[in-house]
Scaffold this active site. Structure first.
Site, PDB file in Angstrom:
ATOM      1  N   HIS A 100       0.820  -1.211   0.000  1.00  0.00           N
ATOM      2  CA  HIS A 100       0.000   0.000   0.000  1.00  0.00           C
ATOM      3  C   HIS A 100       0.858   1.266   0.000  1.00  0.00           C
ATOM      4  CE1 HIS A 100      -3.673   2.247   0.777  1.00  0.00           C
ATOM      5  NE2 HIS A 100      -3.223   2.717   1.923  1.00  0.00           N
ATOM      6  N   PHE A 101       1.825   1.343   0.911  1.00  0.00           N
ATOM      7  CA  PHE A 101       2.696   2.516   1.026  1.00  0.00           C
ATOM      8  C   PHE A 101       3.914   2.333   0.116  1.00  0.00           C
ATOM      9  CE2 PHE A 101       0.190   3.272   4.829  1.00  0.00           C
ATOM     10  CZ  PHE A 101       0.097   4.655   4.865  1.00  0.00           C
TER      11      PHE A 101
END
Length: 288
Positions: free
Chosen positions: A268-269
């Site tokens: 996600h990051f």
């Protein structure tokens, strides 16, 4: 004689008075350069761009605000809503002189930035979406507890979402899907957990979990904007994201056939592990 190393551009750290509301932001690059607005997501703040900004500041005038309720910015009036966040950031762009700009959107930054694009299509020169969703097929089963709260805003369902605000949940968001978790610095998620631990923040975040349904309701309007205006569009996606799935990235091409989609082997990051690769994609994309 060895060549001199290029010194990374330093960001200035500022606060803007947005009609009595404080928005903290990072700024770098020449004011005469093309403008690039960076919009972060949950549960982070503008610090998530700390590695990206120095890689782009020689070419762009960059502004990265902390959204209302996040980081160093003021807390919004309750109940907190994405319409309210977008309205504040819209006014913020006017105050800092961002009349024409490209926008980088991630997670919560996507429904914020897409609202700005729908309202002011003439201001948007390009969109970079890094795991910033606008399609139902991009939503994973990880949204089920939040969707349950949309259907029944009971205290029980609201309290169940508090697990997503715990430190271990933040760490998991940063490390899930990353090939080598040791490549993820603890600095980012530790700072996020510091901000989340403030007592007054919990209800704001729970409000936003509930209001995320307003973003899904706007997906058709966002998609109509992509079809009508066809902004230059780059989707650069951590393909192992547990919340926003790769089909959500591919879907941008359905409404904007010229969209460029790139997948990275991370979560996600994505900036935590692939800032250099994402910066290179942005530089190449915006140079066209």
């Amino acid at each position: 004689m060895a060549p001199a190393l290029r010194r990374p551009a330093a960001a200035a750290h500022r606060a803007s008075d947005v009609d009595g509301f404080k928005i903290f932001y990072r700024e770098a690059g020449s004011p005469d350069a093309p403008k690039l607005l960076l919009l972060h997501g949950f549960p982070s703040a503008g610090h998530m761009f700390r590695d990206l900004i120095p890689l782009l500041a020689d070419r762009f005038h960059i502004v990265a605000p902390d959204l209302p309720g996040f980081g160093q910015s003021d807390l919004p009036a309750r109940p907190a809503t994405f319409d309210g966040i977008a309205a504040t950031i819209d006014r913020f762009t006017e105050i800092v002189g961002f009349d024409r700009y490209a926008v980088y959107v991630f997670d919560y930054g996507a429904p914020t930035g897409f609202r700005l694009a729908v309202k002011h299509p003439e201001r948007i020169t390009a969109i970079i979406s890094q795991n910033g969703n606008a399609y139902v097929e991009g939503l994973s089963d990880g949204w089920n507890p939040i969707q349950a709260y949309w259907e029944d805003a009971s205290e029980e369902n609201r309290n169940a979402l508090k697990a997503m605000l715990q430190p271990e949940a933040t760490i998991w968001q940063y490390t899930h899907g990353v090939a080598d978790p040791t490549a993820v610095s603890p600095d980012g998620y530790s700072l996020d957990n510091f901000y989340l631990a403030r007592p007054e923040v919990e209800d704001v975040q729970l409000d936003l979990f509930g209001d995320y349904k307003s973003n899904v309701a706007l997906y058709p309007a966002f998609q109509a904007y992509f079809r009508t205006h066809k902004p230059p569009f780059l989707a650069v996606w951590g393909e192992n994201d547990p919340f926003f799935l790769p089909p959500g990235a591919e879907a941008f091409k359905r409404d904007n056939p010229g969209a460029v989609v790139r997948f990275l082997d991370t979560g996600h990051f994505a900036l935590e592990t692939h800032a250099a690769e994402i910066a290179a994609e942005i530089r190449d994309f915006l140079a066209r």
